[in-house]
Design a protein around this motif. Structure first.
Motif, PDB file in Angstrom:
ATOM      1  N   SER A  72     -32.786   8.173  -4.246  1.00 41.71           N
ATOM      2  CA  SER A  72     -31.554   7.467  -4.753  1.00 41.71           C
ATOM      3  C   SER A  72     -31.343   8.297  -5.804  1.00 41.71           C
ATOM      4  N   HIS A 101     -27.960   9.173  -6.726  1.00 43.27           N
ATOM      5  CA  HIS A 101     -25.973   8.110  -6.498  1.00 43.27           C
ATOM      6  C   HIS A 101     -26.424   6.826  -6.801  1.00 43.27           C
ATOM      7  N   ASP A 159     -26.147   3.619  -5.453  1.00 45.15           N
ATOM      8  CA  ASP A 159     -26.685   2.647  -5.299  1.00 45.15           C
ATOM      9  C   ASP A 159     -27.604   3.130  -3.926  1.00 45.15           C
ATOM     10  N   GLY A 189     -28.597   1.949  -1.338  1.00 42.46           N
ATOM     11  CA  GLY A 189     -27.641   1.044  -0.665  1.00 42.46           C
ATOM     12  C   GLY A 189     -27.372   2.680   0.572  1.00 42.46           C
ATOM     13  N   PHE A 190     -26.572   3.023  -0.909  1.00 40.19           N
ATOM     14  CA  PHE A 190     -25.741   4.100   0.423  1.00 40.19           C
ATOM     15  C   PHE A 190     -26.756   5.674   0.722  1.00 40.19           C
ATOM     16  N   THR A 191     -28.219   5.725  -0.122  1.00 36.85           N
ATOM     17  CA  THR A 191     -28.804   6.592   0.586  1.00 36.85           C
ATOM     18  C   THR A 191     -29.300   6.768   1.105  1.00 36.85           C
ATOM     19  N   LEU A 192     -30.097   5.006   1.047  1.00 36.48           N
ATOM     20  CA  LEU A 192     -30.761   4.459   2.905  1.00 36.48           C
ATOM     21  C   LEU A 192     -29.557   4.391   3.713  1.00 36.48           C
ATOM     22  N   ARG A 193     -27.808   4.282   3.684  1.00 37.22           N
ATOM     23  CA  ARG A 193     -27.232   4.270   4.958  1.00 37.22           C
ATOM     24  C   ARG A 193     -26.976   5.794   5.083  1.00 37.22           C
ATOM     25  N   VAL A 194     -27.341   6.393   4.287  1.00 36.82           N
ATOM     26  CA  VAL A 194     -27.258   7.919   4.834  1.00 36.82           C
ATOM     27  C   VAL A 194     -28.628   9.008   5.170  1.00 36.82           C
ATOM     28  N   TYR A 195     -29.407   8.340   4.760  1.00 43.40           N
ATOM     29  CA  TYR A 195     -30.654   8.712   5.641  1.00 43.40           C
ATOM     30  C   TYR A 195     -31.612   8.197   5.868  1.00 43.40           C
ATOM     31  N   THR A 196     -31.652   6.655   6.854  1.00 42.87           N
ATOM     32  CA  THR A 196     -32.283   6.231   7.171  1.00 42.87           C
ATOM     33  C   THR A 196     -32.485   6.383   8.293  1.00 42.87           C
ATOM     34  N   HIS A 197     -31.718   7.825   9.059  1.00 42.32           N
ATOM     35  CA  HIS A 197     -32.511   8.028  10.430  1.00 42.32           C
ATOM     36  C   HIS A 197     -33.298   9.260   9.643  1.00 42.32           C
TER      37      HIS A 197
END
Length: 197
Positions: free
Chosen positions: A150, A155, A157, A159-167
């Motif tokens: 992140s 970024h 947050d 959390g934003f990075t996790l939401r975008v790249y969790t896959h």
């Protein structure tokens, strides 16, 4: 700089040799080139946050080689707004005339023809931004944590990075297999542990 350091397109066009810290092996991301009311301007990176990104040897070498082949060029643009104070920055990348590169011109005249010539479909998913996703996926696959990624991507947050790249995160099963295979001498490096015990 996109795939190797995770920079956004406008940040790539604004990188200066002065931003490269070879001693600490860092790239300082301190500006971008963007369009405001039809005018190219220098501005802080998206979100206004300056950051430092680890500079891989492969990227440092390529920047050095590029600068040996094509002299970095001083570019003068207003800061922040079309009527902002003029600033001159020596940048690695410019047009053949020594002008700053704009995203629309680069995409239309360089990126899209290059991907078409490579046989890649010209879609939004194959825009230059995909290089940032490549950077993120390589780091996540190597085990980099979301908080560090992140910061490197700029970024605000994690959390934003996790939401975008969790896959793109390796599955627990994949991590488990790699860890045990490495411990038993079947991993990508020569073990110094259980296999030799």
């Amino acid at each position: 700089m996109g795939a190797g350091c995770g920079l956004r397109q406008g940040e790539i066009f604004a990188v200066s040799p002065d931003d490269v810290d070879t001693t600490r092996r860092l790239l300082h991301v301190v500006r971008q080139i963007k369009i405001v009311r039809g005018t190219l301007v220098f501005a802080p990176p998206k979100g206004g946050e300056l950051r430092e990104v680890p500079l891989p040897d492969a990227v440092a070498t390529r920047l050095r080689e590029h600068a040996e082949q094509v002299d970095p060029v001083p570019v003068t643009l207003p800061w922040g707004t079309p009527d902002g104070e003029s600033r001159t920055v020596t940048v690695y990348l410019s047009t053949a005339n020594g002008d700053p590169i704009s995203r629309p011109s680069f995409n239309a005249n360089v990126w899209k023809p290059a991907i078409r010539a490579a046989g890649i479909e010209d879609t939004r998913q194959n825009g230059m931004h995909v290089l940032r996703h490549t950077y993120a996926s390589v780091l996540l696959d190597a085990g980099e944590n979301i908080k560090a990624l992140s910061l490197y991507l700029g970024h605000a947050d994690p959390g934003f990075t996790l939401r975008v790249y969790t896959h793109l995160l390796p599955t627990s099963e994949d991590r488990t297999r790699r860890a045990i295979d490495t411990a038993f001498g079947h991993g990508p490096t020569d073990p110094d542990g259980l296999a030799t015990a």
